[in-house]
Design a protein around this motif. Structure first.
Motif, PDB file in Angstrom:
ATOM      1  N   HIS A  64       0.831  -1.205   0.000  1.00 26.34           N
ATOM      2  CA  HIS A  64       0.000   0.000   0.000  1.00 26.34           C
ATOM      3  C   HIS A  64       0.869   1.260   0.000  1.00 26.34           C
ATOM      4  N   LEU A  65       1.977   1.247   0.714  1.00 29.17           N
ATOM      5  CA  LEU A  65       2.895   2.389   0.705  1.00 29.17           C
ATOM      6  C   LEU A  65       3.444   2.611  -0.702  1.00 29.17           C
ATOM      7  N   LYS A  66       3.856   1.553  -1.370  1.00 27.55           N
ATOM      8  CA  LYS A  66       4.397   1.682  -2.725  1.00 27.55           C
ATOM      9  C   LYS A  66       3.347   2.236  -3.684  1.00 27.55           C
ATOM     10  N   LYS A  67       2.108   1.783  -3.547  1.00 31.25           N
ATOM     11  CA  LYS A  67       1.025   2.294  -4.387  1.00 31.25           C
ATOM     12  C   LYS A  67       0.814   3.787  -4.108  1.00 31.25           C
ATOM     13  N   HIS A  68       0.878   4.162  -2.842  1.00 32.88           N
ATOM     14  CA  HIS A  68       0.753   5.573  -2.445  1.00 32.88           C
ATOM     15  C   HIS A  68       1.841   6.420  -3.109  1.00 32.88           C
ATOM     16  N   LEU A  69       3.077   5.962  -3.005  1.00 31.55           N
ATOM     17  CA  LEU A  69       4.203   6.726  -3.555  1.00 31.55           C
ATOM     18  C   LEU A  69       4.119   6.867  -5.068  1.00 31.55           C
ATOM     19  N   ALA A  70       3.469   5.912  -5.733  1.00 33.84           N
ATOM     20  CA  ALA A  70       3.336   5.933  -7.193  1.00 33.84           C
ATOM     21  C   ALA A  70       2.042   6.605  -7.665  1.00 33.84           C
ATOM     22  N   SER A  71       1.220   7.082  -6.734  1.00 34.43           N
ATOM     23  CA  SER A  71      -0.079   7.647  -7.107  1.00 34.43           C
ATOM     24  C   SER A  71       0.077   8.967  -7.862  1.00 34.43           C
ATOM     25  N   GLU A  72      -0.932   9.272  -8.653  1.00 34.55           N
ATOM     26  CA  GLU A  72      -0.928  10.495  -9.452  1.00 34.55           C
ATOM     27  C   GLU A  72      -0.911  11.741  -8.562  1.00 34.55           C
ATOM     28  N   HIS A  73      -1.681  11.723  -7.487  1.00 30.64           N
ATOM     29  CA  HIS A  73      -1.727  12.912  -6.629  1.00 30.64           C
ATOM     30  C   HIS A  73      -0.403  13.143  -5.909  1.00 30.64           C
ATOM     31  N   MET A  74       0.349  12.079  -5.614  1.00 31.28           N
ATOM     32  CA  MET A  74       1.663  12.272  -4.999  1.00 31.28           C
ATOM     33  C   MET A  74       2.665  12.813  -6.017  1.00 31.28           C
ATOM     34  N   ALA A  75       2.536  12.422  -7.271  1.00 39.13           N
ATOM     35  CA  ALA A  75       3.399  12.975  -8.320  1.00 39.13           C
ATOM     36  C   ALA A  75       3.133  14.473  -8.474  1.00 39.13           C
ATOM     37  N   ARG A  76       1.860  14.867  -8.457  1.00 40.64           N
ATOM     38  CA  ARG A  76       1.509  16.294  -8.543  1.00 40.64           C
ATOM     39  C   ARG A  76       2.046  17.052  -7.327  1.00 40.64           C
ATOM     40  N   TYR A  77       1.896  16.451  -6.142  1.00 43.04           N
ATOM     41  CA  TYR A  77       2.391  17.066  -4.903  1.00 43.04           C
ATOM     42  C   TYR A  77       3.914  17.272  -4.984  1.00 43.04           C
ATOM     43  N   ARG A  78       4.643  16.215  -5.385  1.00 45.51           N
ATOM     44  CA  ARG A  78       6.105  16.327  -5.474  1.00 45.51           C
ATOM     45  C   ARG A  78       6.522  17.435  -6.449  1.00 45.51           C
ATOM     46  N   ASP A  79       5.827  17.523  -7.583  1.00 40.19           N
ATOM     47  CA  ASP A  79       6.122  18.586  -8.548  1.00 40.19           C
ATOM     48  C   ASP A  79       5.849  19.969  -7.946  1.00 40.19           C
ATOM     49  N   ALA A  80       4.744  20.087  -7.225  1.00 43.23           N
ATOM     50  CA  ALA A  80       4.335  21.377  -6.659  1.00 43.23           C
ATOM     51  C   ALA A  80       5.291  21.874  -5.579  1.00 43.23           C
ATOM     52  N   VAL A  81       5.909  20.958  -4.838  1.00 41.62           N
ATOM     53  CA  VAL A  81       6.794  21.363  -3.731  1.00 41.62           C
ATOM     54  C   VAL A  81       8.279  21.247  -4.071  1.00 41.62           C
ATOM     55  N   ALA A  82       8.597  20.844  -5.272  1.00 33.64           N
ATOM     56  CA  ALA A  82       9.997  20.584  -5.645  1.00 33.64           C
ATOM     57  C   ALA A  82      10.913  21.770  -5.351  1.00 33.64           C
ATOM     58  N   ASP A  83      10.494  22.968  -5.666  1.00 34.68           N
ATOM     59  CA  ASP A  83      11.345  24.142  -5.458  1.00 34.68           C
ATOM     60  C   ASP A  83      11.299  24.668  -4.023  1.00 34.68           C
ATOM     61  N   LEU A  84      10.433  24.088  -3.199  1.00 38.04           N
ATOM     62  CA  LEU A  84      10.293  24.522  -1.803  1.00 38.04           C
ATOM     63  C   LEU A  84      11.122  23.666  -0.855  1.00 38.04           C
ATOM     64  N   ARG A  85      11.565  22.498  -1.324  1.00 44.55           N
ATOM     65  CA  ARG A  85      12.283  21.531  -0.487  1.00 44.55           C
ATOM     66  C   ARG A  85      13.779  21.575  -0.741  1.00 44.55           C
ATOM     67  N   LYS A  86      14.528  21.388   0.339  1.00 44.77           N
ATOM     68  CA  LYS A  86      15.962  21.143   0.201  1.00 44.77           C
ATOM     69  C   LYS A  86      16.204  19.642   0.137  1.00 44.77           C
ATOM     70  N   SER A  87      15.484  18.896   0.997  1.00 48.94           N
ATOM     71  CA  SER A  87      15.676  17.441   1.030  1.00 48.94           C
ATOM     72  C   SER A  87      14.481  16.771   1.700  1.00 48.94           C
ATOM     73  N   THR A  88      14.360  15.475   1.431  1.00 47.94           N
ATOM     74  CA  THR A  88      13.357  14.637   2.091  1.00 47.94           C
ATOM     75  C   THR A  88      14.039  13.359   2.507  1.00 47.94           C
ATOM     76  N   ASN A  89      13.795  12.953   3.741  1.00 45.18           N
ATOM     77  CA  ASN A  89      14.372  11.724   4.283  1.00 45.18           C
ATOM     78  C   ASN A  89      13.218  10.832   4.749  1.00 45.18           C
ATOM     79  N   LEU A  90      13.106   9.639   4.172  1.00 48.11           N
ATOM     80  CA  LEU A  90      12.059   8.693   4.562  1.00 48.11           C
ATOM     81  C   LEU A  90      12.654   7.605   5.434  1.00 48.11           C
ATOM     82  N   LEU A  91      12.069   7.417   6.604  1.00 44.49           N
ATOM     83  CA  LEU A  91      12.504   6.367   7.527  1.00 44.49           C
ATOM     84  C   LEU A  91      11.392   5.355   7.682  1.00 44.49           C
TER      85      LEU A  91
END
Length: 96
Positions: A64-91
């Protein structure tokens, strides 16, 4: 259950804009099959840690996590915040 801690470091001064975009995405994530918890958190000391946002996540399983990460809305979110982030760390939190 699978627990994930997403730690996002933001470009200085971008927290408000980032949080506005994140707030639009939260209902979409929480509606996903397999999402148990998706909670954004801010540091208790906003003066010294204002450039960080932590998201506490809980998923039924890794599929379910992998499906979430591959979802269309997460792709849009990542694009929208790309210039606002320095880094992301997933634990991935597992029983040790």
């Amino acid at each position: 259950m699978l627990h994930v801690i997403a730690r996002i470091e933001l470009v200085e001064g971008m927290q408000e804009k980032f949080l506005a975009i994140l707030q639009e995405n939260i209902p979409l994530v929480r509606a996903e099959e397999g999402c148990v918890r998706y909670e954004p958190c801010l540091d208790l000391d906003p003066e010294t840690r204002a450039n960080f946002v932590t998201i506490v996540e809980e998923w039924v399983d890794e599929a379910h996590l992998k499906k979430h990460l591959a979802s269309e809305h997460m792709a849009r979110y990542r694009d929208a915040v790309a210039d606002l982030r320095k880094s992301t760390n997933l634990l991935k939190v597992e029983n040790v």
